[in-house]
Design a protein around this motif. Structure first.
Motif, PDB file in Angstrom:
ATOM      1  N   GLU A  86       2.446   8.001   2.965  1.00 18.08           N
ATOM      2  CA  GLU A  86       2.266   6.662   3.495  1.00 18.08           C
ATOM      3  C   GLU A  86       2.718   5.477   2.608  1.00 18.08           C
ATOM      4  OE1 GLU A  86       1.726   6.018   6.334  1.00 18.08           O
ATOM      5  OE2 GLU A  86       1.218   8.110   7.095  1.00 18.08           O
ATOM      6  N   GLY A  87       3.570   5.844   1.553  1.00 16.63           N
ATOM      7  CA  GLY A  87       4.075   5.007   0.634  1.00 16.63           C
ATOM      8  C   GLY A  87       3.045   4.353  -0.441  1.00 16.63           C
ATOM      9  N   ARG A 109       1.606   3.104   6.575  1.00 11.38           N
ATOM     10  CA  ARG A 109       2.740   2.534   6.055  1.00 11.38           C
ATOM     11  C   ARG A 109       2.999   1.479   6.957  1.00 11.38           C
ATOM     12  NH1 ARG A 109       7.256   4.308   2.844  1.00 11.38           N
ATOM     13  NH2 ARG A 109       6.589   6.394   2.837  1.00 11.38           N
ATOM     14  N   SER A 110       2.892   1.564   8.231  1.00  9.82           N
ATOM     15  CA  SER A 110       3.220   0.445   9.178  1.00  9.82           C
ATOM     16  C   SER A 110       2.356  -0.598   9.382  1.00  9.82           C
ATOM     17  CB  SER A 110       3.613   1.290  10.653  1.00  9.82           C
ATOM     18  OG  SER A 110       2.369   1.918  11.016  1.00  9.82           O
ATOM     19  N   ASP A 142       0.843  -1.572  -1.666  1.00 13.16           N
ATOM     20  CA  ASP A 142       1.068   0.023  -1.814  1.00 13.16           C
ATOM     21  C   ASP A 142       0.297   0.523  -3.110  1.00 13.16           C
ATOM     22  OD1 ASP A 142       2.695  -0.790  -3.743  1.00 13.16           O
ATOM     23  OD2 ASP A 142       4.331  -0.161  -2.843  1.00 13.16           O
TER      24      ASP A 142
END
Length: 350
Positions: A162-163, A199-200, A207
């Motif tokens: 998910e970064g 992530r979205s 992050d």
């Protein structure tokens, strides 16, 4: 054969075709279950195909000792590979398994399926390990509590999808809390990811997980709320379970979070049974040791054991799969599961 700790994960991700039987065992039932699931997915094209996967418990082996040999010899009706998965709490019911291993080694057993045995902790002097470890066509894979290094690797790999990354102070604060059970650790990491946002869903540049984020979703903050749902469910108190679940959802609780907590509790009950079911086993599993919560846990322990416990685990797994694959809302699916388990506990307690 006996897999080393370093090669254990590779053995289940990329199974050797010459190995016909696996014994995955250990005190960390979360890690045991995770590696067994990985092996199932690695061997079978469709793990949900009932013609490819046969699942048995120690109760099945005791009631029909010949059933395991029949399952191992059966051909797949749809073609492809087959796997027989046996879930044990210890050495109980292992006689038919040992006979299969002897047959595989001598060549008298022409098994069509691969055998997967999943168990709790086993001693080196136990019959199962003595049968598996010297065998050339079988392998044992031990599952002990994660080290700080393996936990860090698990955490980083899940966050990377998910970064996300952990700030140094968050890493120092959080990772020690995850030690002891892979399923609990994975659940806490997933909870942190959902809190931070996928992530979205996140704003650009957001992050890094900070110590403040960790504190906001610490494992001990909300355990009481989850237990308010789980305890009446597993004790057969239907009205209380239903009311507590709806209160939790109305207050913004996560149905998936409750499902994860239920799976961890079932694994914890299994781990205590596998370790002897005594006070020491409860302490090692992280179960409450004093007060009303400890009394409730002991009552759950007496109700959920053997085949009943394995059936509950399977129902929870089916609910998780339905949440991921169907269009039905998670709240309805998890609520239905909780009521089914509460009804079952109520019948057992009569």
């Amino acid at each position: 054969m006996k897999a080393s700790a370093r090669e254990a994960d590779a053995r289940v991700k990329n199974p050797d075709p010459s190995i016909r039987a696996y014994l995955i065992y250990g005190p960390d039932r979360g890690l045991t279950h995770e590696r067994a699931q990985t092996l199932v997915r690695a061997i079978l094209e469709d793990p949900d195909d009932p013609f490819a996967l046969t699942q048995l418990t120690e109760e099945d082996l005791k009631s029909d000792p010949a059933g395991l040999a029949d399952a191992m010899a059966a051909l797949s009706l749809t073609g492809g590979k087959r796997l027989v998965r046996v879930r044990l709490t210890g050495e109980t019911g292992s006689g038919p398994i040992i006979e299969i291993i002897k047959g595989l080694e001598s060549g008298s057993e022409t098994a069509e399926a691969v055998l997967l045995v999943e168990s709790g902790d086993l001693t080196p002097r136990g019959k199962l390990r003595k049968a598996f470890e010297p065998a050339k066509k079988a392998i044992t894979i031990a599952c002990y509590a994660d080290t700080s290094h393996s936990l860090e690797s698990l955490c980083e790999s899940m966050l990377k999808v998910e970064g996300l990354q952990l700030a140094r102070e968050a890493r120092t604060e959080w990772l020690p809390r995850l030690e002891g059970d892979r399923a609990l650790a994975r659940g806490e990491i997933e909870k942190l990811i959902l809190y931070k946002g996928l992530r979205s869903q996140r704003a650009e540049g957001d992050d890094t997980i900070t110590r403040e984020d960790v504190e906001a979703v610490a494992a001990d903050q909300g355990e009481a709320q989850l237990d308010a749902v789980l305890a009446p469910t597993l004790l057969g108190l239907l009205a209380k379970a239903d009311s507590a679940y709806h209160r939790s959802i109305t207050a913004g609780g996560s149905a998936v979070g409750i499902l994860r907590a239920l799976q961890r509790r079932l694994d914890q009950l299994g781990a205590v049974h596998a370790a002897g079911g005594n006070e020491g086993a409860m302490a090692r599993s992280g179960a409450p040791r004093y007060g009303p919560q400890a009394d409730a846990f002991k009552r759950q322990l007496s109700l959920w054991r053997g085949r009943r416990l394995e059936h509950a685990r399977q129902l929870a797994f089916d609910a998780e799969r339905a949440v991921k694959r169907s269009g039905a809302p998670a709240e309805a699916l998890v609520g239905d599961l909780l009521l089914r388990l509460a009804r079952g506990a109520a019948q057992m307690g009569r």
